[in-house]
Write an enzyme that holds these catalytic residues in place. Structure first.
Site, PDB file in Angstrom:
ATOM      1  N   SER A  77      -2.362   1.109  14.776  1.00 34.70           N
ATOM      2  CA  SER A  77      -2.968   2.374  15.129  1.00 34.70           C
ATOM      3  C   SER A  77      -3.432   2.511  16.455  1.00 34.70           C
ATOM      4  CB  SER A  77      -4.428   2.365  14.305  1.00 34.70           C
ATOM      5  OG  SER A  77      -5.185   3.283  14.503  1.00 34.70           O
ATOM      6  N   VAL A  95      -2.630  -7.633  -1.425  1.00 36.11           N
ATOM      7  CA  VAL A  95      -1.990  -8.361  -0.313  1.00 36.11           C
ATOM      8  C   VAL A  95      -2.889  -9.488   0.116  1.00 36.11           C
ATOM      9  CG1 VAL A  95      -0.572  -6.360   0.798  1.00 36.11           C
ATOM     10  CG2 VAL A  95      -3.208  -6.699   1.484  1.00 36.11           C
ATOM     11  N   LYS A 119      -6.207  -3.802  14.083  1.00 34.49           N
ATOM     12  CA  LYS A 119      -4.673  -3.236  14.506  1.00 34.49           C
ATOM     13  C   LYS A 119      -4.288  -3.905  15.670  1.00 34.49           C
ATOM     14  CE  LYS A 119      -4.299  -0.197  10.991  1.00 34.49           C
ATOM     15  NZ  LYS A 119      -3.397  -0.689  10.072  1.00 34.49           N
ATOM     16  N   SER A 150       1.669   3.609  -2.265  1.00 35.53           N
ATOM     17  CA  SER A 150       1.595   4.547  -3.247  1.00 35.53           C
ATOM     18  C   SER A 150       1.127   5.753  -2.752  1.00 35.53           C
ATOM     19  CB  SER A 150       0.724   4.108  -4.676  1.00 35.53           C
ATOM     20  OG  SER A 150      -0.623   3.912  -4.115  1.00 35.53           O
ATOM     21  N   ARG A 151       0.524   5.860  -1.722  1.00 39.62           N
ATOM     22  CA  ARG A 151      -0.153   7.024  -1.089  1.00 39.62           C
ATOM     23  C   ARG A 151       0.003   7.048   0.408  1.00 39.62           C
ATOM     24  NH1 ARG A 151      -6.404   7.736  -2.600  1.00 39.62           N
ATOM     25  NH2 ARG A 151      -6.599   5.907  -1.537  1.00 39.62           N
ATOM     26  N   ASN A 190       1.761  -2.103   5.473  1.00 40.94           N
ATOM     27  CA  ASN A 190       1.001  -0.686   5.561  1.00 40.94           C
ATOM     28  C   ASN A 190      -0.328  -0.680   4.914  1.00 40.94           C
ATOM     29  OD1 ASN A 190       0.904   2.318   5.836  1.00 40.94           O
ATOM     30  ND2 ASN A 190       0.964   1.780   3.373  1.00 40.94           N
ATOM     31  N   TYR A 221     -11.862  -2.305  12.557  1.00 41.37           N
ATOM     32  CA  TYR A 221     -10.382  -1.942  12.191  1.00 41.37           C
ATOM     33  C   TYR A 221      -9.723  -1.878  13.642  1.00 41.37           C
ATOM     34  CZ  TYR A 221      -7.169   1.764  10.845  1.00 41.37           C
ATOM     35  OH  TYR A 221      -5.941   2.630  10.415  1.00 41.37           O
ATOM     36  N   GLY A 242       0.939  -1.079  -0.013  1.00 41.73           N
ATOM     37  CA  GLY A 242      -0.019   0.185   0.049  1.00 41.73           C
ATOM     38  C   GLY A 242       0.882   1.349   0.117  1.00 41.73           C
TER      39      GLY A 242
END
Length: 254
Positions: A143, A65, A159, A16-17, A91, A155, A14
């Protein structure tokens, strides 16, 4: 900036941003060769062009992934092009926020698959090369939500799970010269936080200001703040630091 990662190759999921790109940029600035996988074709091409224009060694590949064959193929290509795979940064992430009673099976499963299965796929594929070369750094992006956060049962669980995976990898892989650590960001200005602001219908600037009001250092986080912590864990000199979680949130998290 020093070339402390000269001769090293970093594989970033991940990348690219947002945070992933920030990490890639710092490691590249300090001499690392960079391999990025992502599912966003357009962002991948933009990042590749930007890095090459700066003279950095970069390989980009569209891969998910959640598909172990795609991850393994991307790593094999990385080894073929760069010769080593020294640093893995887990990531890649998604959010599908909702209160528990509104959360769908699909929202739960997608977040589990990308964060947990994705990190498992990448770590399992990378350790093969790292064990062989008797050196490796595995860094997973957790996180502050791992401590619990309203509307993020999926989430937060994923995490927190990453932190358990990190500690287990540290125990299993330590004797091979491989460390495993996690960085747990607080509020960071990225495309993901912009999407959250849009979802709740708040202008991004107001959303940022609301977050800052609860941050002791009185500013919001940037991808470079996370990249700095990742670089610490990725450093060859950090070989006695393993199985740790560092909260990068502008203040303490309990």
């Amino acid at each position: 900036m020093s070339a402390r990662f000269a001769g090293r190759t970093a594989f970033i999921t991940g990348g690219s941003r947002g945070i992933g790109k920030g990490v890639a940029l710092q490691l590249a600035e300090e001499g690392a060769k960079i391999s990025i996988i992502d599912i966003n074709d357009e962002a991948l091409q933009e990042t590749e062009t930007e890095f090459k224009d700066k003279g950095y060694n970069i390989l980009v590949k569209k891969a998910s992934v959640t598909e172990k064959e795609e991850v393994e193929a991307a790593m094999a290509e990385t080894i073929k092009q760069f010769g080593t795979l020294d640093i893995l940064v887990n990531n890649a992430g998604v959010i599908r926020d909702n209160l528990l009673f509104k959360m769908t099976d699909e929202d739960w499963q997608l977040v589990m698959d990308v964060h947990l299965k994705g990190s498992f796929n990448a770590a399992r594929a990378a350790q093969k090369y790292m064990v062989e070369q008797k050196y490796g750094r595995i860094i997973s992006i957790s996180s502050t939500s791992a401590l619990g956060n309203r509307g993020q049962s999926n989430y937060a669980t994923a995490k927190a799970g990453l932190q358990g995976l990190t500690k287990t990898l540290a125990i299993e892989l330590g004797k091979y010269g491989i460390t495993a650590n996690s960085v747990a960001p607080g509020f960071i200005e990225t495309e993901m936080t912009k999407a959250t602001a849009a979802r709740v219908g708040i202008p991004f600037e107001d959303f940022v200001q609301g977050a800052i009001s609860a941050i002791p250092v009185a500013r919001s986080g940037q991808p470079s703040d996370i990249a700095n912590a990742v670089a610490f864990f990725a450093d060859e000199k950090s070989s006695f630091v393993s199985g740790q979680v560092i909260y990068v949130a502008g203040g303490p998290k309990n």
